[in-house]
Each structure stands twice: as structure tokens, then as C-alpha cells.
Scaffold this motif. Sequence first.
Motif, PDB file in Angstrom:
ATOM      1  N   UNK A 161       0.962  -1.118   0.094  1.00 16.63           N
ATOM      2  CA  UNK A 161       0.071  -0.001   0.009  1.00 16.63           C
ATOM      3  C   UNK A 161       0.817   1.302  -0.016  1.00 16.63           C
ATOM      4  N   UNK A 162       2.128   1.120   0.283  1.00 17.38           N
ATOM      5  CA  UNK A 162       3.010   2.260   0.584  1.00 17.38           C
ATOM      6  C   UNK A 162       4.383   2.144  -0.235  1.00 17.38           C
ATOM      7  N   UNK A 163       4.252   1.894  -1.759  1.00 16.14           N
ATOM      8  CA  UNK A 163       5.379   1.413  -2.261  1.00 16.14           C
ATOM      9  C   UNK A 163       6.612   1.960  -1.972  1.00 16.14           C
ATOM     10  N   UNK A 164       7.891   1.522  -2.101  1.00 20.17           N
ATOM     11  CA  UNK A 164       9.003   2.171  -1.866  1.00 20.17           C
ATOM     12  C   UNK A 164       9.478   2.316  -0.515  1.00 20.17           C
ATOM     13  N   UNK A 165       8.570   1.842   0.459  1.00 20.42           N
ATOM     14  CA  UNK A 165       9.003   1.966   1.931  1.00 20.42           C
ATOM     15  C   UNK A 165      10.311   0.774   2.089  1.00 20.42           C
ATOM     16  N   UNK A 166      10.889   1.075   3.137  1.00 18.91           N
ATOM     17  CA  UNK A 166      11.931   0.105   3.680  1.00 18.91           C
ATOM     18  C   UNK A 166      11.733  -0.374   5.022  1.00 18.91           C
ATOM     19  N   UNK A 167      11.431  -1.543   5.361  1.00 15.49           N
ATOM     20  CA  UNK A 167      11.272  -1.789   6.536  1.00 15.49           C
ATOM     21  C   UNK A 167      12.198  -3.003   7.295  1.00 15.49           C
ATOM     22  N   UNK A 168      12.161  -3.042   8.598  1.00 16.78           N
ATOM     23  CA  UNK A 168      12.964  -3.937   9.374  1.00 16.78           C
ATOM     24  C   UNK A 168      12.129  -4.231  10.475  1.00 16.78           C
ATOM     25  N   UNK A 169      12.195  -5.879  10.929  1.00 10.68           N
ATOM     26  CA  UNK A 169      11.333  -6.422  11.753  1.00 10.68           C
ATOM     27  C   UNK A 169      12.135  -6.874  13.083  1.00 10.68           C
ATOM     28  N   UNK A 170      11.428  -6.650  14.184  1.00 10.22           N
ATOM     29  CA  UNK A 170      11.985  -6.966  15.446  1.00 10.22           C
ATOM     30  C   UNK A 170      12.370  -8.329  15.546  1.00 10.22           C
ATOM     31  N   UNK A 171      11.564  -9.402  14.840  1.00  7.66           N
ATOM     32  CA  UNK A 171      11.931 -10.587  15.092  1.00  7.66           C
ATOM     33  C   UNK A 171      13.190 -11.225  14.569  1.00  7.66           C
ATOM     34  N   UNK A 172      13.677 -10.234  13.433  1.00  9.49           N
ATOM     35  CA  UNK A 172      15.153 -10.436  12.941  1.00  9.49           C
ATOM     36  C   UNK A 172      16.125 -10.365  14.023  1.00  9.49           C
ATOM     37  N   UNK A 173      15.953  -9.612  15.167  1.00  6.40           N
ATOM     38  CA  UNK A 173      16.808  -9.471  16.199  1.00  6.40           C
ATOM     39  C   UNK A 173      16.720 -10.618  16.992  1.00  6.40           C
ATOM     40  N   UNK A 174      15.541 -11.142  17.307  1.00  5.91           N
ATOM     41  CA  UNK A 174      15.126 -12.460  17.864  1.00  5.91           C
ATOM     42  C   UNK A 174      15.170 -12.392  19.547  1.00  5.91           C
ATOM     43  N   UNK A 175      16.051 -11.575  20.286  1.00  5.13           N
ATOM     44  CA  UNK A 175      16.190 -11.611  21.711  1.00  5.13           C
ATOM     45  C   UNK A 175      14.620 -11.362  22.482  1.00  5.13           C
ATOM     46  N   UNK A 176      14.575 -11.847  23.567  1.00  4.76           N
ATOM     47  CA  UNK A 176      13.261 -11.753  24.133  1.00  4.76           C
ATOM     48  C   UNK A 176      12.828 -10.374  24.777  1.00  4.76           C
ATOM     49  N   UNK A 177      13.913  -9.399  25.154  1.00  3.31           N
ATOM     50  CA  UNK A 177      13.761  -8.390  25.641  1.00  3.31           C
ATOM     51  C   UNK A 177      13.188  -7.175  24.671  1.00  3.31           C
ATOM     52  N   UNK A 178      11.903  -6.861  25.075  1.00  5.70           N
ATOM     53  CA  UNK A 178      11.054  -6.060  23.988  1.00  5.70           C
ATOM     54  C   UNK A 178      11.713  -4.553  23.773  1.00  5.70           C
ATOM     55  N   UNK A 179      12.189  -4.025  24.903  1.00  5.28           N
ATOM     56  CA  UNK A 179      12.688  -2.743  24.785  1.00  5.28           C
ATOM     57  C   UNK A 179      14.002  -2.743  24.183  1.00  5.28           C
ATOM     58  N   UNK A 180      15.017  -3.684  24.425  1.00  6.15           N
ATOM     59  CA  UNK A 180      16.250  -3.750  23.927  1.00  6.15           C
ATOM     60  C   UNK A 180      16.075  -4.103  22.462  1.00  6.15           C
ATOM     61  N   UNK A 181      15.367  -4.988  22.133  1.00  2.16           N
ATOM     62  CA  UNK A 181      15.000  -5.394  20.618  1.00  2.16           C
ATOM     63  C   UNK A 181      14.391  -4.511  19.902  1.00  2.16           C
ATOM     64  N   UNK A 182      13.608  -3.531  20.305  1.00  2.00           N
ATOM     65  CA  UNK A 182      13.180  -2.500  19.545  1.00  2.00           C
ATOM     66  C   UNK A 182      14.218  -1.479  19.394  1.00  2.00           C
TER      67      UNK A 182
END
Length: 556
Positions: A161-182
Motif C-alpha cells: 500500500x506504500x510502495x518504496x518503503x523500507x522496513x525492518x522487523x524486530x523478530x530479525x533480532x530475536x532476543x526476548x527483551x522487547x525494549x532492547x529489541x526495539x
Amino acid sequence: MASLIGIDVGGTFTDAVMITNGVIERKGKIPTNQDDILNTLISALDYLQISEAKNIEMITVSTTLVTNAILQKRLPEVKLILFPGTGMKLSSLPWPVDYSVLTGVLDYRGRVVVPADQSEWQTLAEKLNKQSIKPLTAIVSKFSHRNNVFEEQLAAYLHREAPGIITALGSQSGQANFYRRSLTTYLNLAATELFQNFAYQLKMAVEARGCRAPIRVLKADGGVLPLAKIRPVESIYSGPVASVLGTLAQSNPEESYVVVDIGGTTTDIGLVLSGSPLISTHGAQIGPFLTNVRSLAVRSVSIGGDSAVCLEQGEVMLADYRLGPAYCIGGISPTPTDALRYLNLTDYGDLQRAEEALGMLLPENQRTASALRRTAQIIVEKMVEKIARAIEQLLEEWKTEPAYKVWEVIHHHDDFKFYIQLSGGGAPGLEAVLENRMKLRTVLTEFSEVSNAIGAAMAKPTFSWTLHLDTKFSIYRIEETGEQGIWTGPKKPHREVEDFLKELAQKQAVGLGIETDDLEKEIFDYFPLVENYHTVGQIVKGAMHVPPGVIGGIRS
């Protein structure tokens, strides 16, 4: 015979070495241009005359590129989108960046409790489309390390829906701590373009000099990865880590000691226990950002040979910053390097200019030889006192690290008064003073002036694979890579899990250029899942590591 090249970019100088069969063939220091790290590295390569070298096996770089960009706030805008779920309020955490919140809740096992709100996604896409330049977008969901469904679905929606956008996903970092992973996801995405441009230009510069050797980058955990494989954020802390590895390559592999590397801008401190660098249980911190980047237990103290010396209410004080090089080599401000030169503790710089620098700190009618000498001694004593206090504080902190406690139990008969391995450009002049202050044996490494570059050149490739398995739902994940997959083994496994992780690690290590001969296994934990008095599955956690270290020693 193949040669190894190591280059460490420090705040003041860049160290460079060429090592062949454990012998240093060439070594040198060149001034670091913090505004142009790439050309600094190229100058170091030219200094080592790589175009004339016949057989270079590897080039390893320790770079401050990403560290400086983060600290100097030179990274591009990143839109951080969070699925925080329930639990701790986000406002109770010290977020150094802005964020947006979307609906959608996963429980701690990764099950969808509250579905995502598609109308929010539509509104988000419309806002992004109105921007002339679409911001980089980091998407992080709480418990996405168990199930990345929200992250994957939102990323796919935005790309459509927004062509050209570049994204990264938190699950690619993997560790459990939500704050540090973000925050890790945020920083890594923000630094990606900068690092990719740097990597491309460095590769082209090396090839233009007729060299086809692979290029590696030193990581915060003491290992190295190929230039094309490393995540940008993993390169932070590479300077202090190089200090530890450089000392390790010049020391008895069974000894324990504190590493103190005195640079122009900072002093780096680390700990080696029976030949193994201490690993921190917490992720690396850079500025206000707490990350989940695996790191050695190292610290940089803001005191170095080029730290500015000033007067405050008539008292000589050491600042936490530098105003350029020492006065004795053409700078504008008195520094500890000038004090060391005046006391003849080093032969670095012009003696007359060192005397002039100290004279700036005294009234004109008091600039006698004895007063100048006493002023120089005060500067050196204050520098050593600041370093000594940092060592003492860090040793107390490190005693709480699990790896330290295990080592302490195994070596309960040992004296825990570690001796000090000292390196860095100003190290020779401070050896005796630091030993007297700490009441600990202090030893100067043989090639102390280029110890960091030695550490970069001799560092081993390393990686970790931490497995989390839920056999009831038949899903597994690997923390370090964010990989998630289907478990096809039994509901109550034992040896099968360890064999699965070992095979996965060995397979992925090949793609990273890592040998797994010394693969270390942590104890695997198995927690039974019981429902209605029956075991319905297990939660399993275990890890395997290629540990940090050096590939050999340095011979005189």
C-alpha cells in the motif's frame, strides 16, 4: 606465506599492522579523521603497502563508523512502530526516540490474544504516502520472537500500500527483551545505508590496490564476520574489544588479568579469565540506547592522552573531552601527553612545546622548573586516579556476571588480585604510576602502541545459536538470527534437540565462513508442559557458541 592485516580506528589514531606467521612485518599509526573514516582506512592500507604484498589472507577492520554516527546523531529518521501488548507501560521506559503504537496482542507463548486492527494499518499507509520521502520503518511486536505474525503481515501490507518503503522487523533480532529489541532494530535499520556505502567503497578501494583478500569486521562480542554478513549495529564497541584481543594475542593463554588500553581519547578496560574474555550478560549500550547486541564485558572511560587539561578556580582539572592533539605535537591545549613528555616518561612530541603547555596552567611569575614539574605530576596522578577508580568499579560490577561466578568457583584457590596488562600510546609513561596506585603488578604489552590492530588481525570468527523450542506448538526460533520454523521431532525430545541445533549451527556457520571445531554447548533446559495431569509437550532452551578468542600468538 599468507599475511593478516589488522586496522583499528581509534578516536585519535588509527593503528595498522601486517602479521605473517605470528611475526609483525609492518606496523604504524596514522591520525584518524573522524569526518572521513573511509579515507582514514585507505591511508592505513596504503601505509602497509598492501599493493606490494604478495599474499594477504585476510583484512580485519575495527571501525567506529556506526558508533560515531549514533553518538553524533547523524543517522536518518526511522519511524518506530510498536505492538506493545499488555504488561509494563511503555511510558515507564526511557525511550530515546519517538514511537507509534498499534493494536494487537500476543501472549508469552506467541498466541494471538487480540487481533490487529486493519483500519490502523490503512491510516498508517495513507500518512506514509503523503510524505515526499518515506521514512525507514522499524516494526516490533512484543513476543514476536515467539511469533512474528503481526510484523510480517504489517510489513507486507505497507510494501503493497506504500510502495518504496523500507522496513525492518524486530523478530530479525530475536532476543526476548522487547525494549532492547526495539532499539536494536531501530539502530540497525538507521545505520544500514551508511554501513553498506562504507562497505562497498572499502571493498572497491582494496580491490583497486590489486588486493582480493576478504574483508572482515570486528564485532562487539570479540568475533569477526565478513563485511557483507555483519549487521551494522554489531560493530559498536569494536575498539574496546580490539584492546582485549590484542592483549590476549600477546599473553599467556592460561592467565587472568585486567586489560587497560590508554588511547588518545579514551581508556578501554576489559577482563580476561584464564585466557577467555569475559562476556557481558547484558547487551551493549551505546549513548542512550540499550541494545541486545552480544558484547564482551568492556568499558570505555573518557580519559586519554589527549584529554584537555584546564584550570578551575586555580586547580588543575582533566576534562572528559579532547580539543585535538597534544600541545607538544601541534595542538592548542595542554594534555596528559604533554605532562608525560615533560617528565621524560615518554619521548613522544616536542619537549619545549610540552613545557610551554604546562606553563599555560601557571601564572607567568611562577613558571619555575619545580612548579612545572609538580604540575605535570599532578596531571599524571589525576589521570591514573581516574583510570584506577574505573578499574575498581568495573571489577566489582563484573563479579556479578554469571561467567565470572563460574570461573570463581572453578578457581576458588586462586588469588583474585588480577595483574594489569597495559597497552596504548601513553602506556609506557604510566606503567609505574598505575602499579603504585593499584598495588598490582602492571605489565606493558610488547607491542603496546599497536595492540588494538593486533587484536583485530588475530580475532577469530565467532557466532552463537540460542534455541527456543515449544514442542506442543511444534515451533522453534533462533535468537541471534530471528529464524522461526516448524519442529518435526517428538513432543518429549532430549538428545534430538541438541543434535538439531548442532546440525543447524554447523550448516549456517559454513555460510558465515566460520569453523565449528571448537563449538561449545551450554546446558539445555527442559520444562514439561502439563495439562489435565498429562505432559503435552516441553519448552526447551539451549545454546551453542563458537567462543571469542585469537587464532594464535604474536612472536617477538
